[in-house]
Design a protein around this motif. Structure first.
Motif, PDB file in Angstrom:
ATOM      1  N   THR A 126       0.833  -1.205   0.000  1.00  9.78           N
ATOM      2  CA  THR A 126       0.000   0.000   0.000  1.00  9.78           C
ATOM      3  C   THR A 126       0.862   1.247   0.000  1.00  9.78           C
ATOM      4  O   THR A 126       0.560   2.238  -0.682  1.00  9.78           O
ATOM      5  N   GLU A 127       1.965   1.189   0.729  1.00  9.57           N
ATOM      6  CA  GLU A 127       2.854   2.340   0.845  1.00  9.57           C
ATOM      7  C   GLU A 127       3.435   2.738  -0.514  1.00  9.57           C
ATOM      8  O   GLU A 127       3.443   3.914  -0.894  1.00  9.57           O
ATOM      9  N   VAL A 128       3.907   1.747  -1.258  1.00  9.11           N
ATOM     10  CA  VAL A 128       4.472   2.024  -2.576  1.00  9.11           C
ATOM     11  C   VAL A 128       3.372   2.422  -3.548  1.00  9.11           C
ATOM     12  O   VAL A 128       3.551   3.350  -4.349  1.00  9.11           O
ATOM     13  N   ARG A 129       2.241   1.761  -3.479  1.00  6.70           N
ATOM     14  CA  ARG A 129       1.126   2.106  -4.376  1.00  6.70           C
ATOM     15  C   ARG A 129       0.697   3.555  -4.187  1.00  6.70           C
ATOM     16  O   ARG A 129       0.454   4.279  -5.161  1.00  6.70           O
ATOM     17  N   GLU A 130       0.630   4.021  -2.950  1.00  2.00           N
ATOM     18  CA  GLU A 130       0.243   5.405  -2.695  1.00  2.00           C
ATOM     19  C   GLU A 130       1.293   6.382  -3.217  1.00  2.00           C
ATOM     20  O   GLU A 130       0.956   7.445  -3.748  1.00  2.00           O
ATOM     21  N   ALA A 131       2.569   6.024  -3.080  1.00  2.00           N
ATOM     22  CA  ALA A 131       3.638   6.876  -3.621  1.00  2.00           C
ATOM     23  C   ALA A 131       3.531   6.954  -5.140  1.00  2.00           C
ATOM     24  O   ALA A 131       3.657   8.038  -5.731  1.00  2.00           O
ATOM     25  N   LEU A 132       3.282   5.822  -5.780  1.00  2.00           N
ATOM     26  CA  LEU A 132       3.150   5.788  -7.231  1.00  2.00           C
ATOM     27  C   LEU A 132       1.939   6.595  -7.686  1.00  2.00           C
ATOM     28  O   LEU A 132       2.015   7.338  -8.677  1.00  2.00           O
TER      29      LEU A 132
END
Length: 202
Positions: A126-132
């Motif tokens: 989720t953390e990377v998805r939100e950054a992307l």
């Protein structure tokens, strides 16, 4: 509440920068799953324990790496999108020309880190998805602003949906970069510049 047993995280900007820069190159080259923490710290020339002193997890690191990657692109190329001396549609074309030059310098072997991590981690972190998602929104926002200006200047049909068109442009670009990575050449990226983008901006 403050925990007296909890050690404060060290603050050494130089080490943090090396981890994000040199370690980030490892993520870009090997992929998130292909790069171990040992590979990352070895590239940055820091002790392995330093990694978790600066980043809570490998996913946190990846989120910050992709953010740093996009910040670098904006720093090097973003100013063209605000250059009033250049017509707005030409600014968009120039941005992608510069991105093609970046990929050509790497022989089209690495791909776009935004696209790479989208494929690898969007369903796992989720953390990377939100950054992307944040990066895509910023990218599309820059393009949409130029499209809106082009409409005001009657260089583009005013009935077009600038946000939707900006999203389509980015999606088409990421597909072209992915194919260039697979084929190991710039053919798909050049087709994007010479055909796809021109048709979308027509």
């Amino acid at each position: 509440m403050y925990d007296e047993n909890e050690m404060p995280r060290p603050s050494n900007p130089e080490i943090r920068h090396r981890l994000l820069s040199d370690g980030g190159h490892v993520i870009h080259r090997l992929g998130f799953n292909g790069a171990g923490v040992q590979d990352i710290v070895a590239a940055a020339n820091v002790p392995k324990g330093s990694f978790y002193s600066y980043f809570e997890s490998k996913e946190t690191f990846a989120a910050e790496v992709v953010q740093a990657y996009w910040d670098s692109i904006e720093l090097r190329h973003g100013k063209v999108m605000y250059d009033a001396r250049i017509k707005p549609l030409a600014r968009i074309e120039r941005l992608f020309e510069l991105l093609v030059e970046d990929h050509a310098a790497q022989r089209f072997q690495l791909g776009c880190l935004v696209g790479n991590l989208s494929l690898e981690l969007s369903n796992a972190s989720t953390e990377v998805r939100e950054a992307l998602a944040g990066i895509l929104a910023r990218w599309e926002g820059m393009i949409a602003a130029c499209l809106d200006e082009a409409m005001i200047r009657q260089e583009l049909d005013g009935s077009r949906d600038s946000k939707q068109l900006a999203a389509i442009i980015v999606e088409a670009w990421e597909g072209a970069v992915l194919r260039s990575k697979v084929e190991g050449n710039g053919d798909a990226c050049h087709r994007f510049l010479q055909a796809t983008l021109k048709r979308l901006l027509n």
